[in-house]
Design a protein around this motif. Structure first.
Motif, short mmCIF file in Angstrom:
data_model
loop_
_atom_site.label_atom_id
_atom_site.label_comp_id
_atom_site.label_asym_id
_atom_site.label_seq_id
_atom_site.Cartn_x
_atom_site.Cartn_y
_atom_site.Cartn_z
N CYS A 188 0.81 -1.22 -0.03
CA CYS A 188 -0.05 -0.14 -0.07
C CYS A 188 0.73 1.22 0.03
O CYS A 188 0.67 2.13 -0.81
CB CYS A 188 -0.81 0.13 1.08
N TYR A 189 1.96 1.22 0.73
CA TYR A 189 2.68 2.21 0.78
C TYR A 189 3.47 2.57 -0.60
O TYR A 189 3.47 3.70 -1.01
CB TYR A 189 3.86 2.25 1.87
N ALA A 190 4.01 1.60 -1.16
CA ALA A 190 4.62 1.62 -2.43
C ALA A 190 3.75 1.95 -3.47
O ALA A 190 4.24 2.33 -4.58
CB ALA A 190 5.28 0.36 -2.84
N ASN A 191 2.19 1.82 -3.38
CA ASN A 191 1.24 1.82 -4.52
C ASN A 191 0.17 3.05 -4.30
O ASN A 191 -0.79 3.17 -4.83
CB ASN A 191 0.67 0.68 -4.90
N ALA A 192 0.52 4.06 -3.37
CA ALA A 192 -0.29 5.25 -2.96
C ALA A 192 -1.60 4.74 -2.54
O ALA A 192 -2.57 5.16 -3.12
CB ALA A 192 -0.22 6.02 -4.35
N ILE A 193 -1.83 3.77 -1.48
CA ILE A 193 -3.15 3.57 -1.29
C ILE A 193 -3.00 3.47 0.31
O ILE A 193 -2.39 3.09 1.16
CB ILE A 193 -3.11 1.78 -1.41
N ASP A 194 -4.11 4.34 0.76
CA ASP A 194 -4.43 4.65 2.05
C ASP A 194 -5.07 3.46 2.60
O ASP A 194 -6.08 2.89 2.28
CB ASP A 194 -5.05 5.99 2.19
N PHE A 195 -4.53 2.95 3.75
CA PHE A 195 -5.14 1.79 4.25
C PHE A 195 -5.57 2.11 6.09
O PHE A 195 -4.92 2.82 6.61
CB PHE A 195 -4.13 0.73 4.32
N ALA A 196 -6.48 1.16 6.54
CA ALA A 196 -6.97 1.35 7.85
C ALA A 196 -7.36 0.07 8.25
O ALA A 196 -8.30 -0.68 7.68
CB ALA A 196 -7.75 2.24 8.10
N TRP A 197 -6.59 -0.74 9.16
CA TRP A 197 -7.21 -2.03 9.44
C TRP A 197 -8.48 -1.75 10.47
O TRP A 197 -8.55 -0.85 11.30
CB TRP A 197 -6.09 -2.87 10.46
N GLN A 198 -9.26 -2.88 10.37
CA GLN A 198 -10.46 -2.77 11.02
C GLN A 198 -10.67 -4.07 11.97
O GLN A 198 -9.75 -5.08 12.10
CB GLN A 198 -11.81 -2.86 10.14
#
Length: 333
Positions: A188-198
């Motif tokens: 995600c960091y390398a591919n410009a994806i914001d993420f949040a674990w649920q």
């Protein structure tokens, strides 16, 4: 390998149908495709897609060999929105999607930073009814859309939101090819994806991409995204109601917004699908068919069907979004 210009292929052009080439390979589809590879690829470059009828493709190994004769390197799928069966490296089933549900026009993996430039489909079993893989010219679709709407998408791009679970669509382990959360985070960091674990091992992601790009070879502006297909308003109304009740408005397995984060109204999604329909070319599958699609210039869909349907898919000719004159800066949000 011989080299032939596309003009030597007798490609049929009829309104409302994809460009078609009828062939008689004398039972050796692999050799015929290898001999005519350059002409076939030139025809795709000229027309945007090409349906080759008469090859007699009948099994997964044979179709995979034909795919590899047409492209040097087949791509591994990243970030799928629904699972596929893997037949061999780079050779997959069609996306597992309910047969009674339309898969609307889209460009494969248009939300990734590197996506296929060439899509290849081989029909091993044609459905009893429906199930066509239809195509639409992305430049013509762009020209037909309201200029004000296009300008807004060019300024803002589009935003894909995903909420991964183990019930609907691909799980995050299937989408990212790993069950290691740290590997997912690195991707995600390398591919410009914001993420949040649920809670319950869930994952939500957001990624902003350009809705309009330029073709990496011709420079032609193309409507290139999955804004309509992955939007909540494209769902069947009963399915939409169930999804909202089950997961909440912010927890839908996938949804699209304007790049600013503003919601995309049902009227806009309906307009996009209507414009696609006006530019759709379709031809019912016949067993043994091969369909080649320029993934940037041409959108594709899968129509509802009845009866068994087996269509194999391969992706090739990786294209970087950065090489397609994106209109928005790609950043994690």
């Amino acid at each position: 390998m011989s080299s032939f210009p596309a003009s030597l292929l007798d490609v049929e052009r009829q309104p409302g149908r994809p460009p078609m080439l009828r062939v008689e390979p004398d039972g050796d589809a692999t050799s015929w495709v290898a001999e005519h590879r350059d002409a076939l690829r030139a025809a795709v470059a000229e027309h945007g897609s090409l349906l080759v009828r008469g090859l007699g493709l009948g099994d997964a190994p044979g179709a995979g060999t034909v795919f590899r004769r047409l492209a040097d390197d087949l791509l591994s799928e990243q970030e799928p929105f629904a699972p596929r069966r893997k037949y061999a490296d780079g050779v997959y089933s069609s996306t597992k999607w309910p047969p009674n549900q339309q898969m609307c026009m889209h460009h494969e993996l248009s939300y990734t930073l590197t996506f296929p430039g060439l899509m290849m489909f081989a029909c091993l079993t044609a459905p009893a009814e429906g199930g066509a893989t239809a195509v639409a010219d992305a430049a013509a679709v762009l020209d037909a859309l309201p200029a004000q709407l296009v300008a807004k998408f060019e300024r803002e791009g589009w935003l894909l939101t995903r909420s991964y679970n183990d019930e609907i669509g691909a799980s995050w382990a299937e989408a990212f090819g790993t069950d290691n959360p740290k590997e997912v985070e690195r991707y995600c960091y390398a591919n410009a994806i914001d993420f949040a674990w649920q809670k319950d091992n869930g994952l939500r992601t957001r990624q902003r991409r350009s809705a309009v790009v330029r073709h990496p070879v011709t420079g032609r502006r193309c409507w290139f995204n999955q804004v309509a297909f992955l939007n909540e308003w494209t769902m069947d109304p009963d399915v939409h109601e169930f999804m909202v009740d089950e997961y909440g408005e912010d927890g839908l397995p996938f949804n699209t917004r304007f790049g600013s984060g503003d919601p995309i109204g049902e009227d806009i999604v309906q307009l996009l699908n209507e414009v696609y329909e006006k530019h759709t070319a379709r031809e019912p599958w016949q067993a043994g068919d091969l369909l080649l699609v320029d993934n940037v210039r041409t959108a594709h869909s899968r129509e509802p069907f009845e009866g068994p349907r087996e269509v194999l898919v391969a992706m090739a000719d990786g294209v970087r979004l950065a090489d397609c004159s994106p209109t928005v800066e790609v950043t994690a949000r």
